[in-house]
Design an enzyme around this catalytic site. Structure first.
Site, PDB file in Angstrom:
ATOM      1  CE  LYS A 145      34.050  42.162  46.163  1.00  8.79           C
ATOM      2  NZ  LYS A 145      33.739  40.801  46.662  1.00  8.79           N
TER       3      LYS A 145
ATOM      4  CE1 TYR B 214      32.177  39.143  41.795  1.00  5.00           C
ATOM      5  CE2 TYR B 214      30.587  40.899  42.076  1.00  5.00           C
ATOM      6  CZ  TYR B 214      31.800  40.325  42.381  1.00  5.00           C
ATOM      7  OH  TYR B 214      32.649  40.939  43.278  1.00  5.00           O
TER       8      TYR B 214
ATOM      9  CG  ASN C  43      35.030  39.603  49.808  1.00  5.35           C
ATOM     10  OD1 ASN C  43      34.509  40.507  49.157  1.00  5.35           O
ATOM     11  ND2 ASN C  43      35.309  38.423  49.294  1.00  5.35           N
TER      12      ASN C  43
ATOM     13  CG  HIS D   2      36.587  41.832  41.951  1.00  6.19           C
ATOM     14  ND1 HIS D   2      36.309  40.495  41.815  1.00  6.19           N
ATOM     15  CD2 HIS D   2      37.010  42.253  40.724  1.00  6.19           C
ATOM     16  CE1 HIS D   2      36.539  40.131  40.555  1.00  6.19           C
ATOM     17  NE2 HIS D   2      36.962  41.176  39.876  1.00  6.19           N
TER      18      HIS D   2
ATOM     19  CD  GLU E  96      36.800  40.753  36.421  1.00  7.40           C
ATOM     20  OE1 GLU E  96      37.664  41.400  37.041  1.00  7.40           O
ATOM     21  OE2 GLU E  96      36.446  39.611  36.755  1.00  7.40           O
TER      22      GLU E  96
HETATM   23  P1  IDP Z   1      37.178  36.155  44.894  1.00  7.36           P
HETATM   24  O1  IDP Z   1      36.452  37.474  45.043  1.00  7.36           O
HETATM   25  O2  IDP Z   1      38.151  35.943  46.026  1.00  7.36           O
HETATM   26  O3  IDP Z   1      37.771  35.968  43.525  1.00  7.36           O
HETATM   27  P2  IDP Z   1      35.042  34.298  44.139  1.00  7.36           P
HETATM   28  O4  IDP Z   1      34.964  32.863  44.536  1.00  7.36           O
HETATM   29  O5  IDP Z   1      35.312  34.621  42.697  1.00  7.36           O
HETATM   30  O6  IDP Z   1      36.101  35.004  45.110  1.00  7.36           O
HETATM   31  O7  IDP Z   1      33.663  34.957  44.568  1.00  7.36           O
HETATM   32  C1  IDP Z   1      33.331  36.256  44.147  1.00  7.36           C
HETATM   33  C2  IDP Z   1      32.659  36.988  45.278  1.00  7.36           C
HETATM   34  O8  IDP Z   1      31.428  36.363  45.562  1.00  7.36           O
HETATM   35  C3  IDP Z   1      33.438  36.942  46.590  1.00  7.36           C
HETATM   36  O9  IDP Z   1      34.447  37.939  46.661  1.00  7.36           O
HETATM   37  C4  IDP Z   1      32.319  37.195  47.590  1.00  7.36           C
HETATM   38  O10 IDP Z   1      31.990  38.575  47.645  1.00  7.36           O
HETATM   39  C5  IDP Z   1      31.157  36.462  46.943  1.00  7.36           C
HETATM   40  N1  IDP Z   1      31.024  35.095  47.474  1.00  7.36           N
HETATM   41  C6  IDP Z   1      31.716  33.990  47.091  1.00  7.36           C
HETATM   42  N2  IDP Z   1      31.336  32.913  47.790  1.00  7.36           N
HETATM   43  C7  IDP Z   1      30.373  33.346  48.644  1.00  7.36           C
HETATM   44  C8  IDP Z   1      29.577  32.707  49.649  1.00  7.36           C
HETATM   45  O11 IDP Z   1      29.678  31.494  49.893  1.00  7.36           O
HETATM   46  N3  IDP Z   1      28.696  33.506  50.334  1.00  7.36           N
HETATM   47  C9  IDP Z   1      28.568  34.845  50.068  1.00  7.36           C
HETATM   48  N4  IDP Z   1      29.293  35.477  49.128  1.00  7.36           N
HETATM   49  C10 IDP Z   1      30.187  34.748  48.425  1.00  7.36           C
END
Ligand code: IDP
Length: 143
Positions: free
Chosen positions: A3, A43, A106, A109, A120
């Site tokens: 990212k 997304y 984070n 992805h 994707e």
């Molecule tokens: P993942 O990336 O571990 O698969 P997902 O639940 O699919 O997690 O969420 C996609 C992305 O959305 C996460 O990597 C993060 O960047 C963002 N995200 C998910 N939940 C939150 C939240 O509660 N606050 C802010 N960003 C979130």
């Protein structure tokens, strides 16, 4: 995908090193700034959630690295290597555990199923950008 925070923080090399050292094969790779339309499609499953707008804004905020990575068990292995979505809960030794602080930054992805990987990959790459080749160490990685 590495990212925009991973690119800005100079983590691209270290992340790719982990993927290569594990034995997985990079078959497509690009540095690009994702446009809003592509980010919203990427997304789409999160559309309508409270963080969706911020997530799209963040993911389009600068260059990210899109990759197609191949290998036995690659989807679950990469998700384990990435660590929990919230870096605060991600185990040390994982990418998010080692390099991140907050969920919205984070670093990486990874597709969560063969179906989402197929979707994707089709969203980010054309067939001609995906390469079929053998890595010379494959006989030493696979029985
Ligand atoms: P993942 O990336 O571990 O698969 P997902 O639940 O699919 O997690 O969420 C996609 C992305 O959305 C996460 O990597 C993060 O960047 C963002 N995200 C998910 N939940 C939150 C939240 O509660 N606050 C802010 N960003 C979130």
């Amino acid at each position: 995908m590495i990212k925009p925070d991973g690119v800005q923080r100079g983590l691209v090399g270290r992340i790719i090193q982990r993927i290569e050292e594990k034995g997985f094969k990079i078959v497509a790779m690009r540095l690009s700034v994702m446009d809003k339309e592509r980010a919203e499609k990427h997304y789409a499953e999160h559309a309508g959630k409270p963080f969706y707008g911020d997530l799209v804004e963040f993911i389009t905020s600068g260059p990210s690295v899109q990759m197609v990575v191949e290998g036995k068990g690659v989807i679950s292995a990469i998700r384990k290597m990435n660590g929990a979505t919230n870096p605060a809960e991600a185990a040390p030794g994982t990418i998010r555990g080692d390099f991140g602080i907050e969920t919205g930054r984070n670093v990486i992805h990874g597709s969560d199923s063969p179906e989402s990987a197929a979707r994707e990959i089709a969203l980010h790459f054309s067939d001609s950008e995906i390469f079929e080749y053998k890595r010379i160490d494959e006989p030493w990685l696979y029985e």
